[in-house]
Design a protein around this motif. Structure first.
Motif, PDB file in Angstrom:
ATOM      1  N   LEU A 130      47.904  42.753  46.494  1.00 30.87           N
ATOM      2  CA  LEU A 130      47.813  41.317  46.215  1.00 30.87           C
ATOM      3  C   LEU A 130      48.415  40.987  44.848  1.00 30.87           C
ATOM      4  O   LEU A 130      49.112  39.977  44.693  1.00 30.87           O
ATOM      5  N   GLY A 131      48.154  41.849  43.860  1.00 32.25           N
ATOM      6  CA  GLY A 131      48.701  41.610  42.530  1.00 32.25           C
ATOM      7  C   GLY A 131      50.209  41.634  42.499  1.00 32.25           C
ATOM      8  O   GLY A 131      50.844  40.874  41.749  1.00 32.25           O
ATOM      9  N   ARG A 132      50.813  42.495  43.311  1.00 29.60           N
ATOM     10  CA  ARG A 132      52.274  42.505  43.403  1.00 29.60           C
ATOM     11  C   ARG A 132      52.800  41.170  43.927  1.00 29.60           C
ATOM     12  O   ARG A 132      53.872  40.705  43.534  1.00 29.60           O
ATOM     13  N   HIS A 137      53.869  34.434  45.030  1.00 30.75           N
ATOM     14  CA  HIS A 137      53.030  33.593  45.894  1.00 30.75           C
ATOM     15  C   HIS A 137      51.791  33.159  45.098  1.00 30.75           C
ATOM     16  O   HIS A 137      50.704  33.715  45.280  1.00 30.75           O
ATOM     17  N   PRO A 138      51.921  32.173  44.221  1.00 32.47           N
ATOM     18  CA  PRO A 138      50.785  31.760  43.384  1.00 32.47           C
ATOM     19  C   PRO A 138      49.563  31.323  44.192  1.00 32.47           C
ATOM     20  O   PRO A 138      48.447  31.353  43.680  1.00 32.47           O
ATOM     21  N   LEU A 157      42.610  33.456  46.072  1.00 29.05           N
ATOM     22  CA  LEU A 157      42.047  34.458  46.977  1.00 29.05           C
ATOM     23  C   LEU A 157      41.640  35.709  46.207  1.00 29.05           C
ATOM     24  O   LEU A 157      40.612  36.328  46.503  1.00 29.05           O
ATOM     25  N   VAL A 158      42.452  36.095  45.206  1.00 32.57           N
ATOM     26  CA  VAL A 158      42.088  37.233  44.356  1.00 32.57           C
ATOM     27  C   VAL A 158      40.797  36.932  43.608  1.00 32.57           C
ATOM     28  O   VAL A 158      39.869  37.756  43.556  1.00 32.57           O
ATOM     29  N   THR A 159      40.720  35.732  43.031  1.00 28.09           N
ATOM     30  CA  THR A 159      39.504  35.348  42.311  1.00 28.09           C
ATOM     31  C   THR A 159      38.291  35.362  43.233  1.00 28.09           C
ATOM     32  O   THR A 159      37.227  35.889  42.887  1.00 28.09           O
ATOM     33  N   GLY A 160      38.456  34.811  44.440  1.00 24.70           N
ATOM     34  CA  GLY A 160      37.350  34.788  45.388  1.00 24.70           C
ATOM     35  C   GLY A 160      36.927  36.170  45.832  1.00 24.70           C
ATOM     36  O   GLY A 160      35.728  36.456  45.983  1.00 24.70           O
ATOM     37  N   PRO A 202      52.065  41.623  35.566  1.00 24.03           N
ATOM     38  CA  PRO A 202      50.622  41.558  35.802  1.00 24.03           C
ATOM     39  C   PRO A 202      49.937  40.273  35.358  1.00 24.03           C
ATOM     40  O   PRO A 202      48.804  40.007  35.769  1.00 24.03           O
ATOM     41  N   THR A 203      50.581  39.454  34.523  1.00 20.36           N
ATOM     42  CA  THR A 203      49.856  38.341  33.902  1.00 20.36           C
ATOM     43  C   THR A 203      49.238  37.381  34.920  1.00 20.36           C
ATOM     44  O   THR A 203      48.059  37.007  34.765  1.00 20.36           O
ATOM     45  N   PRO A 204      49.947  36.921  35.968  1.00 22.95           N
ATOM     46  CA  PRO A 204      49.286  36.009  36.922  1.00 22.95           C
ATOM     47  C   PRO A 204      48.059  36.641  37.580  1.00 22.95           C
ATOM     48  O   PRO A 204      47.048  35.960  37.795  1.00 22.95           O
ATOM     49  N   PHE A 205      48.140  37.927  37.883  1.00 23.15           N
ATOM     50  CA  PHE A 205      46.990  38.608  38.479  1.00 23.15           C
ATOM     51  C   PHE A 205      45.849  38.708  37.472  1.00 23.15           C
ATOM     52  O   PHE A 205      44.681  38.484  37.822  1.00 23.15           O
TER      53      PHE A 205
END
Length: 694
Positions: free
Chosen positions: A524-526, A531-532, A537-540, A563-566
């Motif tokens: 997902l991090g990749r 895909h912002p 979904l990552v946070t959830g 990695p910053t957005p993740f």
């Protein structure tokens, strides 16, 4: 076919399982299926499994007897079986067991007797006097006993014995094989997969030459790295390198996801140079340590050159962690990598040539005419190939090209349904299977089995087995189900599947192990930078069990190119969720302070905030008496000053957070600001607020 294959650059042995049908055949079937699982179907023969309809029984048996290097003779209590007239079958010159053993001894190959015990009668090794002259050697071979009460240990010992006698069998165990494919049955996207080599290799001759030069270097042992963004052609480059080296007699290939490091050491028994390629290295940090150590052992035991090539989307922090977790030999191996050993791929220059080659290749595979079509502008190599595939298939040519390929895959399923008369299947369960297999990096038997085991919970009310069969037909792999490839295309499938089933991450958090979730978060991090919409979904997902998933989330961030957005999605979960327990906050504080990577700045700011608030709350809970009226103003001043200092620190760690300001909007900073700035900027840069020179 069980036997020798020269396509791998070395003779690969096979195993022949000899037995009597009337003599506990389940024992022989157990031996066969266990060896098939370990060595691969092409390297184990048993008549009931491998003789097809219409094939001549004698011809097939004789062919395999001439090709194998080990014969396993399974002996149960009825192995000497008598015929109706009372004579023993083994005394009949035309008895097939006798013929199999005779030919094995004539060829001088290894014969391993396996005695079935606890059946309830025991199989016994015949004496020399009880055997015909040409197979009396059987009585002199040390048998292996296979007992129901210790079945796994016995099968492990048999596999060890076979590998000791036929070391070439480590090759199919060690390297990921290429599955069979049918372009008219498989999903069209499989034509894009690098291991199938459908499109001619073009545009990377310089990088290939650099890698050949590195491989041919003077050192006995060396490690290298190939990195590049998604879709740039990393995997195809190393596939071509392996093919060229194989033709030169090297043992080489992409290390299978479930290959034990011990198989690397076993290659020391084969006098061949070795190149072991670890693809998707970010997802295999733990396996990498064991493989690198095994490469060191192999180099110490064999003078033939050994090379370890790591392939990933980015260098990230995983090479540093590999060194930190390894012994001194592995540290030296990784730290000795020079500029020649690091290849960073860029987009191909000749996009038009790559497009023409792809059009011709796909048209030939699908038996269609080559269309007159223009290449895309400014696309990655994968996108160039995907555009060509869409054009050959007569696609609309509008919208995102990977979405168009996904639509072709769905149409292929409908075509197969019509051709086979199957009932119309909803596409959503297939999309979930593909997404879960890709998120969990299902590149090994164990990982694929884990995915299969969790599907009933992820697809409640769905009969999973029919969908698994259709999935295997559409997306063939070494294991079922396998991750969808190429990786960039698999990422797009994950994005679309999650859009249709937004509760899937939460379900994964409930039923996956921590290691699996680390891989899920990495995949997902990749995808988040491209895909912002995945960030919430990552946070959830993290908020499903924040104390458990925070550290795996940081591990995933260390594997990423961007990695910053993740990291911001991880920080959002920590900011929103209830206060984690003190031990979790302590471990998190230690971890973000122990990493040198600047991308953790947003998370460090949030950790500083939550840690400060937690300590304030703890202090207040320990205060028994209310604040006296005469001290309330003083306490308020202290609170305001503390908030200003905290917000200043959070701003310095994460400049996107607002700095504290006065009423007129001008910045407000506390005393000793210079010292605070120095400390926090040091922490942001190196993860070491004390500046101890990490």
């Amino acid at each position: 076919m069980a036997g020798r294959r020269r396509g791998e650059g070395v003779d690969v042995a096979g195993v022949f399982v000899s037995y009597r049908w009337v003599d506990q055949p389940l024992g022989a079937a157990t031996v066969y299926h266990d060896l098939e699982r370990r060595l691969g179907r092409d390297h184990v023969f048993r008549d009931r499994e491998r003789i097809g309809v219409g094939e001549r029984y004698p011809d097939v048996l004789r062919e395999h007897l001439e090709r194998v290097d080990v014969l396993v003779c399974v002996i149960g209590p009825h192995w000497p079986q008598r015929a109706a007239d009372g004579s023993r079958l083994i005394d009949d010159p035309s008895d097939w067991v006798r013929l199999e053993l005779t030919r094995a001894f004539q060829r001088g190959i290894d014969v391993i007797p396996v005695l079935l015990k606890e059946t309830p009668d025991d199989g016994e090794l015949p004496t020399t006097a009880a055997l015909p002259a040409e197979i009396r050697e059987l009585a002199l071979r040390r048998p292996l006993e296979l007992r129901q009460s210790e079945l796994r240990a016995g099968l492990d010992l048999l596999a060890e014995r076979i590998l000791a006698k036929a070391p070439g069998l480590v090759i199919p165990q060690l390297f990921a094989g290429v599955p069979d494919r049918d372009p008219l049955v498989n999903a069209p996207s499989t034509l894009l997969r690098p291991e199938f080599r459908v499109v001619p290799f073009t545009g990377r001759d310089g990088e290939l030459a650099d890698l050949r030069e590195w491989v041919a270097g003077p050192t006995s042992l060396a490690a290298g790295v190939v990195t590049g963004p998604p879709g740039v052609g990393r995997s195809r480059l190393v596939v071509e390198l392996c093919a060229e080296l194989r033709a030169d007699g090297w043992l080489t290939g992409i290390v299978a996801g479930d290959a034990p490091a011990e198989q690397i050491r076993r290659t020391a028994d084969l006098d061949r140079p070795l190149l072991a390629v670890v693809d998707d290295a970010e997802l295999r940090a733990e396996q990498l340590v064991a493989i690198a150590a095994a490469m060191c052992d192999r180099a110490a035991a064999r003078r033939a050159p050994a090379r370890l090539l790591l392939v990933g989307q980015a260098a990230g922090a995983w090479p540093e962690r590999l060194v930190a977790d390894a012994d001194e030999r592995v540290r030296r191996l990784i730290e000795r990598m020079d500029a020649r050993a690091v290849v960073q791929l860029r987009p191909v220059g000749d996009r038009a040539g790559a497009h023409r080659a792809a059009l011709a290749a796909f048209a030939a595979e699908l038996d269609r005419p080559v269309p007159h079509a223009s290449p895309p502008a400014g696309a990655s190599l994968l996108e160039i190939h995907a555009v060509a595939l869409d054009q050959v298939l007569g696609g609309p040519g509008t919208g995102d090209v990977l979405d168009r390929v996904l639509a072709h895959d769905r149409r292929r399923l409908r075509d197969l349904e019509r051709r086979t008369g199957a009932r119309h299947l909803p596409i959503e369960p297939l999309a979930v299977i593909g997404a879960v297999a890709t998120l969990c990096a299902a590149n090994s038997g164990d990982r694929s089995a884990a995915v299969r085991g969790r599907l009933p919970e992820l697809l409640p009310g769905i009969e999973v087995e029919p969908y698994l069969k259709w999935y295997a037909a559409l997306y063939p792999g070494r294991h079922e189900p396998s991750a969808v490839g190429p990786a960039h295309y698999g990422e797009r499938l994950v994005v679309r599947a999650l859009a249709g089933t937004p509760d899937l991450p939460a379900a994964l958090a409930r039923c996956c192990t921590d290691d699996q979730l680390r891989d899920v978060l990495t995949v997902l991090g990749r995808a988040v930078p491209r895909h912002p919409e995945l960030a919430p979904l990552v946070t959830g997902l993290l908020m499903e069990d924040l104390p458990r998933l925070l550290l795996p989330g940081i591990d995933a961030a260390d594997r990423l190119e961007e990695p910053t957005p993740f990291v911001r999605a991880v920080a959002a979960a920590l900011e929103t969720a209830p206060q984690p327990p003190p031990d979790v906050m302590h471990a998190l504080m230690v971890r973000v302070s122990g990493s040198r990577r600047q991308h953790l700045g947003p998370l460090r700011a949030t950790v500083l905030h939550r840690w400060t608030k937690a300590n304030t709350a703890l202090f207040e809970s320990m205060t028994d008496r209310p604040v006296p009226p005469q001290l309330r103003t003083v306490k308020r001043v202290a609170d305001v000053l503390g908030e200003v200092v905290l917000r200043t620190g959070m701003h310095l760690l994460d400049p996107q957070r607002p700095a504290p300001a006065k009423d007129d909007g001008t910045p407000y900073f506390p005393e000793r600001f210079g010292e605070l700035v120095e400390l926090l900027q040091q922490w942001r840069r190196t993860g070491d607020p004390e500046g101890h020179g990490r």
